[in-house]
Design a protein around this motif. Structure first.
Motif, PDB file in Angstrom:
ATOM      1  N   GLU A 145      -3.743 -88.351  42.580  1.00 35.67           N
ATOM      2  CA  GLU A 145      -2.952 -89.469  42.075  1.00 35.67           C
ATOM      3  C   GLU A 145      -1.540 -89.024  41.712  1.00 35.67           C
ATOM      4  N   GLU A 146      -1.394 -87.809  41.199  1.00 37.57           N
ATOM      5  CA  GLU A 146      -0.045 -87.323  40.908  1.00 37.57           C
ATOM      6  C   GLU A 146       0.772 -87.238  42.189  1.00 37.57           C
ATOM      7  N   SER A 147       0.113 -87.029  43.313  1.00 39.59           N
ATOM      8  CA  SER A 147       0.850 -86.968  44.576  1.00 39.59           C
ATOM      9  C   SER A 147       1.080 -88.359  45.156  1.00 39.59           C
ATOM     10  N   GLY A 148       0.585 -89.404  44.474  1.00 45.65           N
ATOM     11  CA  GLY A 148       0.911 -90.765  44.872  1.00 45.65           C
ATOM     12  C   GLY A 148      -0.190 -91.528  45.586  1.00 45.65           C
ATOM     13  N   LEU A 149      -1.394 -90.933  45.706  1.00 44.49           N
ATOM     14  CA  LEU A 149      -2.472 -91.624  46.416  1.00 44.49           C
ATOM     15  C   LEU A 149      -3.577 -92.005  45.445  1.00 44.49           C
ATOM     16  N   ILE A 150      -4.334 -93.049  45.789  1.00 44.97           N
ATOM     17  CA  ILE A 150      -5.512 -93.371  45.006  1.00 44.97           C
ATOM     18  C   ILE A 150      -6.704 -93.329  45.947  1.00 44.97           C
ATOM     19  N   ASN A 151      -7.695 -92.506  45.602  1.00 47.25           N
ATOM     20  CA  ASN A 151      -8.792 -92.241  46.529  1.00 47.25           C
ATOM     21  C   ASN A 151     -10.108 -92.827  46.017  1.00 47.25           C
ATOM     22  N   ILE A 152     -10.383 -94.037  46.477  1.00 50.63           N
ATOM     23  CA  ILE A 152     -11.638 -94.678  46.101  1.00 50.63           C
ATOM     24  C   ILE A 152     -12.799 -94.041  46.852  1.00 50.63           C
ATOM     25  N   GLY A 153     -12.485 -93.328  47.935  1.00 53.83           N
ATOM     26  CA  GLY A 153     -13.509 -92.649  48.719  1.00 53.83           C
ATOM     27  C   GLY A 153     -14.142 -91.479  47.994  1.00 53.83           C
ATOM     28  N   LEU A 199      15.001 -84.496  49.536  1.00 52.99           N
ATOM     29  CA  LEU A 199      15.282 -83.178  48.961  1.00 52.99           C
ATOM     30  C   LEU A 199      14.588 -82.066  49.736  1.00 52.99           C
ATOM     31  N   GLY A 200      14.024 -82.434  50.878  1.00 54.34           N
ATOM     32  CA  GLY A 200      13.447 -81.408  51.731  1.00 54.34           C
ATOM     33  C   GLY A 200      11.994 -81.091  51.432  1.00 54.34           C
ATOM     34  N   LEU A 201      11.352 -81.871  50.556  1.00 54.24           N
ATOM     35  CA  LEU A 201       9.932 -81.635  50.316  1.00 54.24           C
ATOM     36  C   LEU A 201       9.125 -82.300  51.422  1.00 54.24           C
ATOM     37  N   ASP A 202       8.010 -81.668  51.783  1.00 60.87           N
ATOM     38  CA  ASP A 202       7.156 -82.242  52.810  1.00 60.87           C
ATOM     39  C   ASP A 202       6.068 -83.072  52.121  1.00 60.87           C
ATOM     40  N   VAL A 203       6.338 -84.365  51.983  1.00 53.82           N
ATOM     41  CA  VAL A 203       5.438 -85.243  51.236  1.00 53.82           C
ATOM     42  C   VAL A 203       4.050 -85.273  51.875  1.00 53.82           C
ATOM     43  N   TYR A 204       4.026 -85.327  53.199  1.00 55.00           N
ATOM     44  CA  TYR A 204       2.730 -85.385  53.882  1.00 55.00           C
ATOM     45  C   TYR A 204       1.900 -84.150  53.549  1.00 55.00           C
ATOM     46  N   ARG A 205       2.562 -82.979  53.612  1.00 54.73           N
ATOM     47  CA  ARG A 205       1.820 -81.755  53.381  1.00 54.73           C
ATOM     48  C   ARG A 205       1.322 -81.686  51.927  1.00 54.73           C
ATOM     49  N   ARG A 214       4.248 -84.021  41.750  1.00 53.32           N
ATOM     50  CA  ARG A 214       4.563 -85.237  40.994  1.00 53.32           C
ATOM     51  C   ARG A 214       5.741 -85.969  41.616  1.00 53.32           C
ATOM     52  N   ALA A 215       6.679 -85.211  42.175  1.00 52.55           N
ATOM     53  CA  ALA A 215       7.816 -85.846  42.839  1.00 52.55           C
ATOM     54  C   ALA A 215       7.338 -86.709  43.997  1.00 52.55           C
ATOM     55  N   ALA A 216       6.350 -86.201  44.736  1.00 56.07           N
ATOM     56  CA  ALA A 216       5.816 -86.960  45.871  1.00 56.07           C
ATOM     57  C   ALA A 216       5.146 -88.245  45.399  1.00 56.07           C
ATOM     58  N   GLY A 217       4.603 -88.229  44.188  1.00 56.29           N
ATOM     59  CA  GLY A 217       3.945 -89.426  43.674  1.00 56.29           C
ATOM     60  C   GLY A 217       4.904 -90.354  42.963  1.00 56.29           C
ATOM     61  N   GLU A 218       6.050 -89.840  42.597  1.00 57.39           N
ATOM     62  CA  GLU A 218       7.010 -90.634  41.838  1.00 57.39           C
ATOM     63  C   GLU A 218       7.915 -91.408  42.801  1.00 57.39           C
ATOM     64  N   ARG A 219       8.511 -90.700  43.740  1.00 58.19           N
ATOM     65  CA  ARG A 219       9.391 -91.333  44.724  1.00 58.19           C
ATOM     66  C   ARG A 219       9.359 -90.520  46.002  1.00 58.19           C
ATOM     67  N   PRO A 220       8.411 -90.836  46.864  1.00 59.04           N
ATOM     68  CA  PRO A 220       8.277 -90.022  48.077  1.00 59.04           C
ATOM     69  C   PRO A 220       9.554 -89.974  48.911  1.00 59.04           C
ATOM     70  N   ASP A 221      10.312 -91.072  48.945  1.00 59.97           N
ATOM     71  CA  ASP A 221      11.522 -91.042  49.782  1.00 59.97           C
ATOM     72  C   ASP A 221      12.534 -90.043  49.247  1.00 59.97           C
ATOM     73  N   ALA A 222      12.666 -89.979  47.908  1.00 59.41           N
ATOM     74  CA  ALA A 222      13.614 -89.040  47.328  1.00 59.41           C
ATOM     75  C   ALA A 222      13.120 -87.611  47.485  1.00 59.41           C
ATOM     76  N   ALA A 223      11.807 -87.423  47.343  1.00 60.91           N
ATOM     77  CA  ALA A 223      11.249 -86.090  47.538  1.00 60.91           C
ATOM     78  C   ALA A 223      11.545 -85.627  48.956  1.00 60.91           C
ATOM     79  N   ASP A 224      11.370 -86.546  49.894  1.00 61.30           N
ATOM     80  CA  ASP A 224      11.628 -86.242  51.287  1.00 61.30           C
ATOM     81  C   ASP A 224      13.087 -85.859  51.504  1.00 61.30           C
TER      82      ASP A 224
END
Ligand SMILES: Nc1ncnc2c1ncn2[C@@H]1O[C@H](COP(=O)(O)OP(=O)(O)O)[C@@H](O)[C@H]1O
Ligand SMILES: [Mg+2]
Lengths: 489, 303
Positions: free
Chosen positions: B27-35, B182-188, B170-180
């Motif tokens: 969830e900190e990375s921005g996803l919610i996993n009901i699975g 800044l050169g972070l690989d949100v997918y990874r 946490r950056a990926a979960g807060e604002r993935p576009d901004a993380a991206d």
């Protein structure tokens, strides 16, 4: 040398960039000038790797960059400061900077990040927020400064700034220009995106003009006369003249703010503010950001309740007849993933008008959307376009259109033309002037003195939550600048 | 009696805490996993199968971890790479895991209903601590997984708040576009969180079959994955809060056993419902928008 060659980028049916060539040399400030929607931001995103072009390539000193990779662009030395800040609002400013180039080596330590940032900030004459402050509680201009600082932390060879001055206070401008000149002296490339002619002419070494996705003038001299630049930007359209401005109202009072108080955490934010608005007049309120303007707007929008004093409507005015256009339009005014017509219906007054019983009359609401698109020259494919697809100027036109469609008696507008280009600014100004001429009352809260001096009958200055009316003799930019800085409060 | 209640509380809290700590990272990375429920269930099944046929607890634990990772990898492929709606993908995996483990169980172990027991994981009393009256048996005489799950709490807290990696997550979960930008690989980052979470959730499932029930029955996870989801909310996205919330839910489950054992006049089904009722109340009252990552559950794809 930074070069973009034959860049084409499409968004659906919109051709945002159409074979654009762009070049900037080491040690220059290069202005990228253009109307809203001209494609400036898209070009920046392509250069910074945030957007992948459909074709074309970007090279830095002859080496081609991998398209669509922000990592690689940053590694090569390209950093960007975005038009709407790309910040992590819920994190502290130190954490935001740690996500940039500060404190990258050694142990992760936010104090080290803060120390590095403080060193750079003091060189640049920028002030930092108090330790651990969360960003969402800081002002817009503070956030932009942090984003600038974060970009500089990468020690970029190329710094791209997307309309940075639209959120800086006039007093911050000189320091900002000095900073850019220092970067130029160090042999870096500064690409400065703006729609303000005067700025580009004053600060840039060369200017490239974009219009509707095409380069219409490449690397021309900043000595080029303003009229000529305006022609290049706008095409055949000449810049619209200021309309006849109604000065001196009808005298019919519509809204009275009486000794308004707002106290928070023991600090008075609004401090005994008394102001009467009357129909047929634009009343100005000048001030540097963060002196209580945002809170005043929230009081008038009834999002907050005052700690003391009152907001009184005249007998013939109803609360629903006050329309508020807040400054942070992406956050407060529009829901970006709703369509244009849905955004219109966010206004309860309009929603009521398009509701039969409990059914929404979608067809009528769409028709209003289409009407608004035509009347306010909003560049959108249809009323079903998402607000997110609109450029900044078009979003602002939509907000003004929504406020006007309500047929209000009072409009409260806060920094309404911030970040807008000439044509959009003129359209929005004209809409306000027409509204006032038809008997409406306008409170225009702004930090743009040119705008206030051009439009307002009466002009007040706000500083630390107190206001003061200005005498006609005081209405010069120099004197107003002093008053805004709080020379009296 | 009290000792048994406390011991049982810790046992019941463990799988919930393991799954919740993994979900917290996700969830900190921005996803919610009901699975998560499905990952736990398949972890439980494959752990038992491996331990039963392979005759080794370690093999069972490894299989549990592996199957949790496999389920989460499918989820990652769907929601990270293909930007499928997270609730839809998670629900699909829950149903898939429930069906598959049920079918496999009947296939491998027959339909006779005779139970296939494995040896329970060994207890590791912690030296003299285990001899403290009352508390010793309750807290310091458990198997390794119980200690592991609670030892993980400060580790996850430290990782999320005090490391560069946690900041990026946490950056990926807060604002993935901004993380991206800044050169972070949100997918990874999101894949990594899901893999770690898959391992922990699979381990939680393995705990159910190898340390608690010592066998498998259909739907043995019985909603514990969903409980873990609400533990993250109740714990306000803080590892320590998660530990406290897990113990609370563990206690509710333990109370149900204690009441059954006491043989009160109240129908035991009421106590069975207690943890679920608690979940509903938590979700309805605590809500939790304030502490949740801003981009939680929003699909993100690069432009
Ligand atoms: N993500 C997007 N999706 C759809 N259309 C877009 C997107 N970004 C930009 N556009 C469109 O591309 C054109 C150029 O936009 P932009 O580069 O933002 O202009 P500028 O920065 O010069 O104001 C505009 O018509 C805009 O609506
Ligand atoms: Mg732009």
């Amino acid at each position: 040398m930074l070069a973009a060659r034959a860049i084409t980028r499409r968004f659906g049916r919109t051709l945002a960039l159409d074979g654009v060539d762009f070049e900037a040399h080491a040690g220059e400030i290069h202005a990228l000038l253009g109307e809203n929607g001209a494609g400036k931001t898209t070009l920046m995103n392509v250069i910074a790797g945030a957007t992948r072009p459909n074709s074309g390539e970007v090279t830095l000193d002859g080496a081609a960059l991998n398209a669509g990779s922000p990592q690689e662009a940053l590694k090569a030395g390209i950093a960007a400061v975005h038009q709407s800040p790309m910040l992590f609002e819920r994190m502290s400013w130190e954490e935001n900077l740690a996500l940039g180039g500060f404190g990258r080596r050694g142990r992760y330590d936010l104090r080290a990040v803060a120390a590095e940032a403080a060193a750079l900030a003091s060189q640049l004459g920028l002030k930092l927020p108090p330790p651990r402050a969360i960003l969402e509680q800081r002002s817009v201009s503070e956030r932009v400064r942090l984003e600038l600082l974060r970009a500089l932390s990468f020690e970029p060879l190329v710094l791209i700034l997307d309309e940075p001055t639209s959120v800086l206070a006039p007093s911050e401008l000189a320091g900002f220009l000095e900073l850019l000149e220092r970067l130029r002296a160090e042999g870096r490339i500064v690409v400065w995106i703006t729609h303000k002619l005067a700025e580009a002419r004053a600060a840039a070494d060369r200017i490239t003009v974009l219009r509707q996705g095409r380069v219409v003038a490449r690397a021309i001299s900043p000595e080029t006369p303003e009229r000529e630049l305006a022609q290049l930007m706008l095409g055949e359209l000449a810049p619209p003249d200021a309309a006849a401005i109604p000065k001196g109202g009808s005298g019919q009072s519509v809204l009275l703010l009486d000794n308004l108080l707002l106290i928070e955490d023991g600090r008075s934010i609004i401090d005994g503010l008394t102001l009467e608005l009357s129909g047929g007049e634009i009343t100005g309120l000048a001030g540097v950001d963060g002196n209580g303007q945002t809170e005043l707007v929230e009081l008038l929008a009834r999002v907050r309740t005052p700690s003391g004093g009152s907001i009184r409507l005249s007998a013939r005015t109803e609360a629903a007849e006050i329309a508020v256009i807040p400054q942070d339009r992406d956050h407060d005014g529009l829901v970006l993933d709703m369509t244009l017509w849905e955004n219109l219906l966010l206004e309860p007054g309009l929603r009521e008008r398009f509701t039969n019983g409990s059914w929404l009359d979608v067809a009528k609401a769409r028709a209003l959307g289409a009407d608004v698109i035509a009347r306010y020259k909003i560049r959108a494919a249809s009323p079903d376009a998402l607000a997110a697809e609109l450029s900044g100027g078009n979003r602002q036109r939509l907000e003004v259109a929504r406020a006007m469609s309500l047929k209000p008696k009072v409009i409260i507008a806060h920094n309404i033309c911030r970040g807008l280009d000439l044509a959009a600014t003129a359209d929005v100004h004209r809409a306000l002037v027409d509204f006032a001429a038809a008997g409406g009352a306008v409170l225009l809260i702004s930090s743009d003195l040119d705008e206030l001096l051009a439009l307002c009958g009466r002009l007040f200055v706000i500083s630390r939550g107190k206001i003061r009316e200005t005498e006609p003799a005081e209405r010069t930019p120099e004197r107003l600048g002093l008053l805004m800085a709080g020379a009296w409060s | 009696m009290l000792e048994a209640f406390l011991t049982s509380t810790m046992t019941m809290a463990t799988p919930i805490l393991l799954a919740a700590l993994g979900e917290l990272m996700v969830e900190e990375s921005g996803l919610i996993n009901i699975g998560i429920e499905g990952a736990m269930l398949s972890g439980a099944f494959f752990a038992l199968a491996a331990a039963y046929f392979g005759g080794s607890t370690v093999l069972g634990l490894a299989a549990g971890i592996g199957s949790g990772i496999a389920i989460n990898a499918i989820f990652a492929l769907m929601v990270v790479n293909l930007a499928v709606n997270q609730v839809v993908a998670g629900t699909a995996l829950d149903i898939l895991a429930l069906g598959l483990t049920g079918v496999f169980y009947r296939k491998f172990f027959g339909v006779t209903g005779s139970s296939f027991m494995v040896k329970s994981m060994a207890r590791l009393p912690l030296g003299p601590l285990a001899n403290i009256p009352l508390l010793g048996r309750a807290f310091f005489d458990h198997n390794a997984l119980v200690y592991f799950s609670f030892a993980l709490v400060p580790v996850v807290a430290y990782m999320l708040r005090r490391t560069r990696y946690g900041l990026r997550l946490r950056a990926a979960g807060e604002r993935p576009d901004a993380a991206d930008a800044l050169g972070l690989d949100v997918y990874r980052l999101r894949w990594q969180a899901l893999i770690v979470s898959g391992a922990l959730t699979g381990l939680a499932g393995a705990f159910l079959t190898l340390a608690y029930a010592n066998t498998f029955v259909e739907n043995i996870s019985a909603g514990r994955g969903f409980v873990a989801l609400s533990v993250v909310i109740l714990g306000r996205w803080s590892s320590w809060g998660l530990a406290a919330a897990s113990i609370l839910f563990g206690a509710a489950m333990a109370l149900q056993f204690a009441m059954q054992a006491l043989g009160t006049a109240i129908p035991y089904q009421l106590f069975l419902a207690l943890p679920y009722a608690l979940t509903v109340i938590v979700l309805a009252t605590v809500g939790g928008q304030v502490a949740a990552p801003s981009a939680l559950g929003e699909p993100y794809s690069r432009s």
